[in-house]
Enzyme design. Structure first.
Site, PDB file in Angstrom:
ATOM      1  N   SER A 381       0.830  -1.213   0.000  1.00  0.00           N
ATOM      2  CA  SER A 381       0.000   0.000   0.000  1.00  0.00           C
ATOM      3  C   SER A 381       0.862   1.259   0.000  1.00  0.00           C
ATOM      4  CB  SER A 381      -0.968  -0.006   1.191  1.00  0.00           C
ATOM      5  OG  SER A 381      -0.247   0.177   2.389  1.00  0.00           O
ATOM      6  N   ASN A 382       2.028   1.211   0.632  1.00  0.00           N
ATOM      7  CA  ASN A 382       2.917   2.380   0.589  1.00  0.00           C
ATOM      8  C   ASN A 382       3.430   2.625  -0.825  1.00  0.00           C
ATOM      9  OD1 ASN A 382       3.530   3.847   3.188  1.00  0.00           O
ATOM     10  ND2 ASN A 382       3.610   1.721   3.887  1.00  0.00           N
ATOM     11  N   MET A 456      11.006  -7.347   4.445  1.00  0.00           N
ATOM     12  CA  MET A 456      11.325  -8.193   5.596  1.00  0.00           C
ATOM     13  C   MET A 456      12.741  -8.723   5.579  1.00  0.00           C
ATOM     14  SD  MET A 456       8.575  -8.242   7.251  1.00  0.00           S
ATOM     15  CE  MET A 456       6.810  -8.323   7.232  1.00  0.00           C
ATOM     16  N   LEU A 459      19.283  -5.488   4.391  1.00  0.00           N
ATOM     17  CA  LEU A 459      20.141  -5.294   3.215  1.00  0.00           C
ATOM     18  C   LEU A 459      21.580  -5.615   3.588  1.00  0.00           C
ATOM     19  CD1 LEU A 459      18.666  -1.929   1.855  1.00  0.00           C
ATOM     20  CD2 LEU A 459      18.249  -4.249   1.003  1.00  0.00           C
ATOM     21  N   HIS A 475       8.634   2.985   9.254  1.00  0.00           N
ATOM     22  CA  HIS A 475       8.387   2.074  10.367  1.00  0.00           C
ATOM     23  C   HIS A 475       7.095   2.500  11.057  1.00  0.00           C
ATOM     24  CE1 HIS A 475       9.577  -0.874  13.365  1.00  0.00           C
ATOM     25  NE2 HIS A 475       9.118  -0.012  14.284  1.00  0.00           N
ATOM     26  N   ASP A 514      22.285  -1.678  10.791  1.00  0.00           N
ATOM     27  CA  ASP A 514      21.528  -2.382  11.823  1.00  0.00           C
ATOM     28  C   ASP A 514      20.015  -2.259  11.601  1.00  0.00           C
ATOM     29  OD1 ASP A 514      21.442  -3.941  14.068  1.00  0.00           O
ATOM     30  OD2 ASP A 514      23.022  -2.763  15.060  1.00  0.00           O
TER      31      ASP A 514
HETATM   32  C1  GAR Z   1       3.848  -0.766   6.764  1.00  0.00           C
HETATM   33  O1  GAR Z   1       2.970  -0.572   7.803  1.00  0.00           O
HETATM   34  C2  GAR Z   1       5.270  -0.450   7.198  1.00  0.00           C
HETATM   35  O2  GAR Z   1       5.337   0.594   8.115  1.00  0.00           O
HETATM   36  C3  GAR Z   1       5.668  -1.741   7.844  1.00  0.00           C
HETATM   37  O3  GAR Z   1       5.151  -2.723   6.970  1.00  0.00           O
HETATM   38  C4  GAR Z   1       3.965  -2.237   6.406  1.00  0.00           C
HETATM   39  C5  GAR Z   1       4.014  -2.438   4.903  1.00  0.00           C
HETATM   40  O4  GAR Z   1       2.756  -2.188   4.344  1.00  0.00           O
HETATM   41  N1  GAR Z   1       7.068  -1.836   7.979  1.00  0.00           N
HETATM   42  C6  GAR Z   1       7.660  -2.397   9.069  1.00  0.00           C
HETATM   43  O5  GAR Z   1       7.052  -2.934   9.937  1.00  0.00           O
HETATM   44  C7  GAR Z   1       9.191  -2.292   9.047  1.00  0.00           C
HETATM   45  N2  GAR Z   1       9.732  -2.731  10.300  1.00  0.00           N
HETATM   46  P1  GAR Z   1       2.567  -2.044   2.775  1.00  0.00           P
HETATM   47  O6  GAR Z   1       3.171  -3.303   2.163  1.00  0.00           O
HETATM   48  O7  GAR Z   1       1.091  -1.990   2.549  1.00  0.00           O
HETATM   49  O8  GAR Z   1       3.264  -0.823   2.340  1.00  0.00           O
END
Ligand code: GAR
Length: 562
Positions: A381-382, A456, A459, A475, A514
């Site tokens: 979605s992002n 997930m 890098l 995040h 990290d």
């Molecule tokens: C988002 O909420 C992002 O903040 C989170 O994964 C989701 C991805 O959503 N990221 C983390 O938790 C990183 N530690 P999306 O695939 O719909 O963009």
């Protein structure tokens, strides 16, 4: 030396008078290949060709070399040398054509133990015919007489072709994206590859006399086997004129599996539709007679397609029409797939690339627009919200590719729907070299900045180093709290609620070696409400993510602009 016996060059096996006569004979033959770029040779040590300044603005010279291989043995056996020179020219010129180049010059090397006026003149005449077909001037050559070096009445051939291509018009795998169509242009038979196997299949002359046709075929076997390789100059010219041609492959040794992958980026794949082009009878007969497995046939011979084109789908029909208008047939035989590898499929069902503003095609030419790679493992979605910001002209960037370690991630599907190259890259697709494969993909798409959105994977230090300060992550909490390994997606919101915190939020940070520790670029607070479930909190946080990420990226990618 014994008695009155005099030793001279002729007695040693090299007849200079005969060589002079040969050169006198082939002079007019070479002259018959003159083109508008030919120059009268100044002296005769080297051939010359003129580059027309009106035709090319930034000309790039393209050079190829090749031989004919053991097809020559059949020419020796039948005494028919009338096509072998066309093969020689074709092998180099077709390699050159797939770069988008126009062939301009050719040179040959004929080596033999003893010069034979008739046969070797016939060879040069057929080379000249190949040159005329390909638009090359035969600007030079070498006939080497090497007594005792080759078997009697045998010779070897090598050819060298020179072409010119406008720098901005070079055909390249870099242009290819998932969803492009593959068009096959027929071959004229076996061409010039696989003849060690061909000769083995037909070695029994009692069963397979070269002057008789095989059962069910009209032409004598010798003529079928010696049919010259097709020179694809007019077809390539028609395809280039139609537009939409991205890349091409000359199908030679290694067949389709050995050559077509060279025309596409390593991280993409090929889907070929079964029975989408006619396989000439000679291949069927060879397969039956030699009891050769299907796979072996396809990786040895061209199986009916001597040239394959990778074409933008929106131009494919125009391109086929242009080819057919010139009297050439063409078949749509498959498409470029997001998954690496070569697969045979039953029906033509390619993904439809849409060339939206945030796709790589629309923005490819612009240099001021940073090219970003979005890396995600989930729904994307992002990524979608970044695309929308680009479409609104709020974010001035181009999403040049989307990469996921999860082949089923919806982010890849979203990318495909928008015509953005969607790359699945994981330990499964690239065992042992996932990280360097990722680096290759980033290089391939000339990425300026990496945007993580629910990715997930950590890098590698090499990538972090190479793109330092140009890697961003979002995040779903206020870092540095609720970050680190295992803190992703819903886990984060559960941890926030468990802690009793009254505020959560969103953090955009630069990525270092990290987990979640890089420099914080921006944060936005989201209130935790009484009775919140992790899902309810996640939904409100996500809404803020969609509004924050593009703003932060716009500022970071264009520092100093208002
Ligand atoms: C988002 O909420 C992002 O903040 C989170 O994964 C989701 C991805 O959503 N990221 C983390 O938790 C990183 N530690 P999306 O695939 O719909 O963009």
């Amino acid at each position: 030396m014994k008695g009155s016996e005099r030793l001279d060059y002729k007695a040693a096996g090299v007849d200079i008078d005969l060589a002079d006569e040969f050169i006198r004979r082939i002079g007019p033959v070479a002259a018959s290949t003159r083109t508008d770029l030919s120059m009268d040779a100044i002296g005769s040590f080297a051939g010359m060709i003129r580059l027309d300044g009106n035709r090319w603005r930034e000309p790039v010279l393209v050079a190829c070399t090749d031989g004919v291989g053991t097809k020559l043995k059949l020419a020796f056996e039948t005494g028919d040398h009338s096509g072998i020179g066309i093969d020689l020219v074709a092998m180099s010129v077709n390699d050159l054509l797939v770069t988008g180049a126009t062939p301009v010059a050719f040179l040959d090397y004929l080596a033999t133990s003893r010069l034979e006026l008739e046969n070797h003149t016939a060879v040069i005449e057929s080379i000249a015919e190949g040159c005329r077909q390909s638009g090359c001037a035969l600007v030079g050559g070498e006939t080497a007489e090497l007594p005792g070096f080759y078997s009697a009445r045998e010779y070897d051939l090598a050819g060298f072709a020179l072409g010119v291509v406008e720098k901005s018009e070079i055909l390249s795998p870099d242009n290819v994206i998932a969803g492009d169509w593959i068009i096959g242009i027929p071959s004229d038979g076996i061409h010039s590859n696989g003849y060690s196997l061909v000769r083995k299949i037909f070695e029994d002359r009692n069963r397979f006399p070269l002057d008789q046709p095989l059962r069910g075929m009209k032409e004598p076997l010798g003529r079928v086997l010696l049919k010259p390789t097709r020179i694809y100059r007019p077809e390539l010219a028609a395809a280039l004129a139609a537009g939409g041609l991205k890349s091409a492959a000359h199908i030679t040794g290694g067949g389709i599996p050995g050559n077509l992958p060279r025309a596409i980026p390593k991280h993409l794949g090929i889907c070929l539709v079964e029975h989408s082009w006619p396989v000439p009878e000679i291949f069927r007969q060879m397969q039956d007679i030699g009891e050769i497995e299907d796979q072996e046939m396809y990786r040895t011979f061209n199986m009916g397609l001597g040239m394959m084109l990778v074409v933008s789908p929106d131009r494919a029909h125009a391109l086929i029409q242009s080819l057919e208008g010139g009297g050439y047939s063409a078949h749509v035989v498959g498409w470029i797939d997001a998954e690496p590898g070569l697969r045979r499929v039953k029906k033509f069902d390619p993904p439809t690339p849409v060339t939206g503003k945030c796709g790589s095609i629309g923005t490819r030419k612009s240099t001021a627009i940073p090219r970003i790679a979005v890396l995600g493992s989930g729904r994307g979605s992002n990524m979608e919200s970044l695309c929308e910001a680009i479409d609104r002209d709020d974010l001035h960037a181009s999403i040049a590719c989307v990469i996921s370690n999860n082949s089923k991630a919806f982010i890849l599907e979203r990318a495909r729907c928008r015509g953005i190259p969607a790359v699945h890259l994981s330990g499964k697709t690239h065992p042992g070299n996932e990280s360097s494969a990722l680096q290759d993909v980033l290089k391939h798409y000339r990425i300026d900045a990496i945007v993580l959105a629910g990715y997930m994977k950590k890098l590698s230090p090499e990538i972090v180093e190479e793109y330092r300060d140009r890697i961003f992550n979002i995040h779903p909490a206020l870092l540095p709290a609720f970050g680190g390994p295992g803190m992703y997606g819903m886990n984060v919101h559960r941890a926030v609620l468990r802690s009793g915190a009254v505020f959560s939020g969103v953090t955009v940070h630069r990525v270092d070696e990290d987990y979640d520790t890089g420099y914080i670029v921006a944060q936005r607070v989201v209130q935790v409400l009484p009775g919140d479930s992790p899902e309810m909190l996640a939904a409100r946080v996500l809404k803020q993510e969609h509004d924050l990420y593009w703003r932060v990226l716009e500022k970071a990618l264009h520092p100093g602009s208002a």
